[in-house]
Write a protein that holds these residues in place. Sequence first.
Motif, PDB file in Angstrom:
ATOM      1  N   LEU A  78       0.824  -1.212   0.000  1.00 27.25           N
ATOM      2  CA  LEU A  78       0.000   0.000   0.000  1.00 27.25           C
ATOM      3  C   LEU A  78       0.855   1.258   0.000  1.00 27.25           C
ATOM      4  O   LEU A  78       0.372   2.351  -0.307  1.00 27.25           O
ATOM      5  N   PRO A  98       0.407  -4.573  -4.873  1.00 25.86           N
ATOM      6  CA  PRO A  98      -0.597  -5.120  -3.949  1.00 25.86           C
ATOM      7  C   PRO A  98      -1.354  -6.329  -4.484  1.00 25.86           C
ATOM      8  O   PRO A  98      -1.720  -7.220  -3.721  1.00 25.86           O
ATOM      9  N   TYR A  99      -1.595  -6.384  -5.807  1.00 25.50           N
ATOM     10  CA  TYR A  99      -2.395  -7.514  -6.284  1.00 25.50           C
ATOM     11  C   TYR A  99      -1.626  -8.830  -6.208  1.00 25.50           C
ATOM     12  O   TYR A  99      -2.201  -9.900  -6.400  1.00 25.50           O
ATOM     13  N   LEU A 101      -0.364  -9.920  -3.481  1.00 19.58           N
ATOM     14  CA  LEU A 101      -0.515 -10.467  -2.135  1.00 19.58           C
ATOM     15  C   LEU A 101      -1.205 -11.813  -2.174  1.00 19.58           C
ATOM     16  O   LEU A 101      -0.889 -12.730  -1.431  1.00 19.58           O
ATOM     17  N   ARG A 102      -2.201 -11.905  -3.070  1.00 20.48           N
ATOM     18  CA  ARG A 102      -2.944 -13.152  -3.154  1.00 20.48           C
ATOM     19  C   ARG A 102      -2.026 -14.288  -3.581  1.00 20.48           C
ATOM     20  O   ARG A 102      -2.088 -15.396  -3.071  1.00 20.48           O
ATOM     21  N   ARG A 114     -11.602  -2.307   6.812  1.00 25.13           N
ATOM     22  CA  ARG A 114     -11.765  -1.716   5.485  1.00 25.13           C
ATOM     23  C   ARG A 114     -12.568  -2.692   4.646  1.00 25.13           C
ATOM     24  O   ARG A 114     -12.058  -3.704   4.172  1.00 25.13           O
ATOM     25  N   LEU A 115     -13.833  -2.381   4.484  1.00 27.77           N
ATOM     26  CA  LEU A 115     -14.743  -3.278   3.775  1.00 27.77           C
ATOM     27  C   LEU A 115     -15.374  -2.563   2.594  1.00 27.77           C
ATOM     28  O   LEU A 115     -15.292  -1.347   2.491  1.00 27.77           O
ATOM     29  N   VAL A 116     -15.991  -3.340   1.722  1.00 32.88           N
ATOM     30  CA  VAL A 116     -16.761  -2.734   0.645  1.00 32.88           C
ATOM     31  C   VAL A 116     -18.176  -2.557   1.189  1.00 32.88           C
ATOM     32  O   VAL A 116     -18.954  -3.501   1.297  1.00 32.88           O
ATOM     33  N   GLU A 117     -18.464  -1.323   1.569  1.00 33.34           N
ATOM     34  CA  GLU A 117     -19.652  -1.028   2.376  1.00 33.34           C
ATOM     35  C   GLU A 117     -20.975  -1.452   1.754  1.00 33.34           C
ATOM     36  O   GLU A 117     -21.862  -1.954   2.439  1.00 33.34           O
ATOM     37  N   LEU A 127     -14.715 -11.874  -1.944  1.00 31.11           N
ATOM     38  CA  LEU A 127     -13.800 -11.032  -2.710  1.00 31.11           C
ATOM     39  C   LEU A 127     -12.379 -11.539  -2.736  1.00 31.11           C
ATOM     40  O   LEU A 127     -11.713 -11.504  -3.768  1.00 31.11           O
ATOM     41  N   GLY A 128     -11.941 -12.031  -1.587  1.00 30.03           N
ATOM     42  CA  GLY A 128     -10.553 -12.436  -1.517  1.00 30.03           C
ATOM     43  C   GLY A 128     -10.231 -13.731  -2.215  1.00 30.03           C
ATOM     44  O   GLY A 128      -9.068 -14.029  -2.480  1.00 30.03           O
ATOM     45  N   VAL A 129     -11.264 -14.521  -2.520  1.00 29.47           N
ATOM     46  CA  VAL A 129     -11.008 -15.840  -3.116  1.00 29.47           C
ATOM     47  C   VAL A 129     -11.604 -16.015  -4.507  1.00 29.47           C
ATOM     48  O   VAL A 129     -11.184 -16.904  -5.240  1.00 29.47           O
ATOM     49  N   ASN A 132      -9.915 -14.169  -9.951  1.00 30.19           N
ATOM     50  CA  ASN A 132      -9.420 -12.825 -10.239  1.00 30.19           C
ATOM     51  C   ASN A 132      -8.776 -12.704 -11.612  1.00 30.19           C
ATOM     52  O   ASN A 132      -8.279 -11.651 -11.982  1.00 30.19           O
ATOM     53  N   ARG A 182     -12.731 -12.445   5.969  1.00 28.36           N
ATOM     54  CA  ARG A 182     -12.234 -12.286   4.605  1.00 28.36           C
ATOM     55  C   ARG A 182     -10.829 -12.839   4.490  1.00 28.36           C
ATOM     56  O   ARG A 182     -10.478 -13.518   3.529  1.00 28.36           O
ATOM     57  N   GLN A 186      -9.249 -16.539   2.501  1.00 32.98           N
ATOM     58  CA  GLN A 186      -8.142 -16.621   1.561  1.00 32.98           C
ATOM     59  C   GLN A 186      -7.203 -17.777   1.855  1.00 32.98           C
ATOM     60  O   GLN A 186      -6.323 -18.075   1.050  1.00 32.98           O
TER      61      GLN A 186
ATOM     62  N   GLU B 166     -15.828   1.343  -4.911  1.00 34.77           N
ATOM     63  CA  GLU B 166     -15.825   1.934  -3.576  1.00 34.77           C
ATOM     64  C   GLU B 166     -14.426   2.118  -3.022  1.00 34.77           C
ATOM     65  O   GLU B 166     -14.146   3.095  -2.354  1.00 34.77           O
ATOM     66  N   VAL B 172      -7.346  -3.935  -5.124  1.00 30.14           N
ATOM     67  CA  VAL B 172      -6.057  -4.368  -5.657  1.00 30.14           C
ATOM     68  C   VAL B 172      -5.382  -5.309  -4.665  1.00 30.14           C
ATOM     69  O   VAL B 172      -4.853  -6.352  -5.035  1.00 30.14           O
TER      70      VAL B 172
END
Lengths: 269, 288, 360
Positions: A78, A98-99, A101-102, A114-117, A127-129, A132, A182, A186, B166, B172
């Motif tokens: 980040l 950052p991408y 990380l997975r 930090r979520l997608v509200e 989202l994490g799994v 992608n 989350r 993963q 969002e 990312v």
Amino acid sequence: MTFNLKDFKSIDSGLSKERMDVFQEGLDAVSTLHLSKAFQGIKAVNDLSISFPLGLVTGLIGPNGSGKSTLINLLTGLLKPDAGSIVISGHAFSYIKPYKLRKFKMARTFQDARLVEQLSVEDNLLLGVAQNKIEKSLFELSTKAYRKKLEGVLIKTGLKEHRFKKAEELSYGLRKLLEIGRALMQDADIYIFDEPFTGLSPKMVDEVLSIIEILRLQAKTVILIEHNMGMIEKLSDYVIVLDHGTLLASGAPKDVLKDKLVKEAYLGV
Amino acid sequence: MEYFINIGILFCIYAMLALSLNMVVGLSGLVSLAHAAFYGIGAYAVAILMTAQGFNFWGAMCVGMLLNGITAFIVGKILSKFKGDYYAIVSAGLSVIVFSVLLNFKSLTKGPLGIYGIGKPAIAGFHFYSSASFLALAFLFVVLFYALFVLIDKSSFGRALKSLREDEVLTVSLGYKTTKYKSLIFTLSAIMAGVAGSFFASYIAFIDPTSFQLAEGIFFFTMITVGGLSSAFGSVVGAALLLTLPEALRFLGLPYETAAQLQQLIYGALLVLMMAFRPQGLFGKFRV
Amino acid sequence: MKKLILILGCVLALAACDNKKEETQEKPVVKIGAILPLTGGGAVLGASLKAGTLAAIEDKEKKNLKYHYEAIFEDNQQQPAKSATAANKLIASDKVNVLLTFTTGSGRVIAPIAQNAGLLNLVATLEDENAEPMGQTTFWQGPTLQSYQRILINALKKRGVKKLALLAAHVGVACAGTEHLTKLLAKKGMDVQVECFNPSDRDFRLPIQKYVKEGYEYFYLQFFPPQTDIVVRQLYEQNILPQHIFGSGIDTGADISLFENINHVGGNSGTPEFIDRLMNEYHIDNVYMAASAYDLVSLAVDAFENAEDIKNIDEITAYIKEHATRKCLSGECKLFPNGFIANEAEWRTYINGKPIPLKE
């Protein structure tokens, strides 16, 4: 760079055999080499060279402004370092995108979740799994492949009854649990939890504790940022103390927490 | 009856536009004011190729789709450097540029004189000359676009888009190359807007640059903002509402002097009211 | 006795009522659907054409006609695309018998719609006399681009204009026709600089200054509202006198007072009486192309009056083809094979707000 077994004179013998094997190998999961990052002239992370041992729970502590968050943000891409490098599972980088990380099986939580509200609890977890790779993701309409894991995580985090709610509808504590969920989804090898216990009800604290315990038993690498020294002592196998962006002390929790310098740093704040 | 069929055709064209724009604005949070440009490129591709080069509708439309795909891919890369309001402003720039080209590149587009005599589509010898058949064909494409929207919405691709709208940084870090996602959805959306333009050109049989100004793009925006962001149904409702409103005013028998002004007033008031009381629009699933 | 008179009286009254009904039944209504720019920048032009239309109907209705004529107006906001829905509404809902519109763009959009519906389509517009036909049932009237150019060239030559800055809008034939015009003017020994502007442009000061600096003392303008007024105002700001300004279609502006003493070429506005009537009775300042609209509507009315079956479009168009070439309000009208009924153009100026024809 490996760390020395000598640092663990008084290691807790509650380690599983799996973990003992991993531990005895003495490898690093994540380490930094002369890592630096400054903001407007102030060095948040200053020529830092540290290691987080593979398969152990490492507590990362230090007074406010010691560079913990900056360090974590550098490790997870980040932030871009000004100098130095980061090594993850043997791979060295000057900067981690950052991408990736997975790919490196690293998952983290944030101090304030930090979520997608406007997405549901389920979607946040997936989202994490979810697929992608762009060309495949368009055709992934069913979540059947993740069903089992999803159900498991929903139970573990106590979010089952909230699964269809939007993230913004959850209480502070549930939001933190969702973020931990989350990360669990993963099935990472390296977990970074940033103050996971802050703001939780006693019941939720227990839930998180048990989650981390399970990760320990699975010989996962856990980096735990915490202010609660009791938790650090309880959970950590190894502790790293930062102060003003540099390494103040590191070693077994019992030793580090008694260290004069460490005490001064905290009391001085 | 003929009147309603013609309204129906316009509804189909606007619905295609609304669905295409909502993919970018609603699903992905990209405030694009560029879609009037893609609409125009699709329309002019059909107009020029059918009248001057003897293409049939489908061939011309495909060329338009290719042109839009390439343009959107390139422009998308430039736009990816900007966020939020700046994205909107830069994307508006494309609309202005394309309008200028349509107006000034006279040798190709005939400039302000426009292009007339644009033909209708045909399949296996059947020509869609009648309004009713044209409506059926246009409606088929609306259904196609609607299905595509729903497919994307329900897929993991859609989930990633909804996440990046969002919090792109978080998305990312969860393993998504968001620039690629944004590029793909923008390109796809541009191609769809161009298809709507192709249908428009064929339907109206005469086009000139005035139909493809920035103001049109703002009108498309109003459709999805009122109908509902991030919703296929909302897109279609928005198109229907904003199309029938001026027609309804026509029938109210208001003095002509006030009808057009009243229409603009109502659009403006609708937008303001929506943003104040229901920012997701009537059937929206995303609040700005 | 009283009762008898009463009954007789009622019977007479009833008979009178019956007669009235018969009267309206005898006179079916022919509806003219007029699609004009009634709002927006072009509203001043729409108002002029509307007045011309209504004046034509008023005059015709003074005679004993087979039909009663009625005009229904729809606004297209100066956008051809909006003309399509307006036309469809007029055909389907108002059941009009003939359509009337302004500008080639709008005419071309409506032409296929009118043709499909078997209706007459009339278009008031300035156009190239060699333009492609718009449709089998479409006729358009206005001055030709060629007559504009011819008049302008003569007028400029007579006034000894050597250097001319030509400013035009990218709308319709305005800019499109300048290339050819420049060549013709060059043949007459004139140095012409052309600059075309986007319809959204509002600031012409710099170009004006540039041309003045380069010694271009005369300006020729081809704009549509709202640019017309703006350009002229900005020319005055730079101290350019009306005598040094020429135009075509200059009277498309909204503020007629701006065009005092500006010489320009325009479509024949009709007789002074007609102009007075439009200004006084219909309260419009600008009579741009009202005479053309008047002529088109009058011709259409004649066609309907002389037709055996007004729904037979072939009959209607045949009549028009036969009678379009005639002396009309806007001068001599001549029908070209492509459906263009050309009326005269004239060199004129504005004095006290009225168009006054001048010798070229």
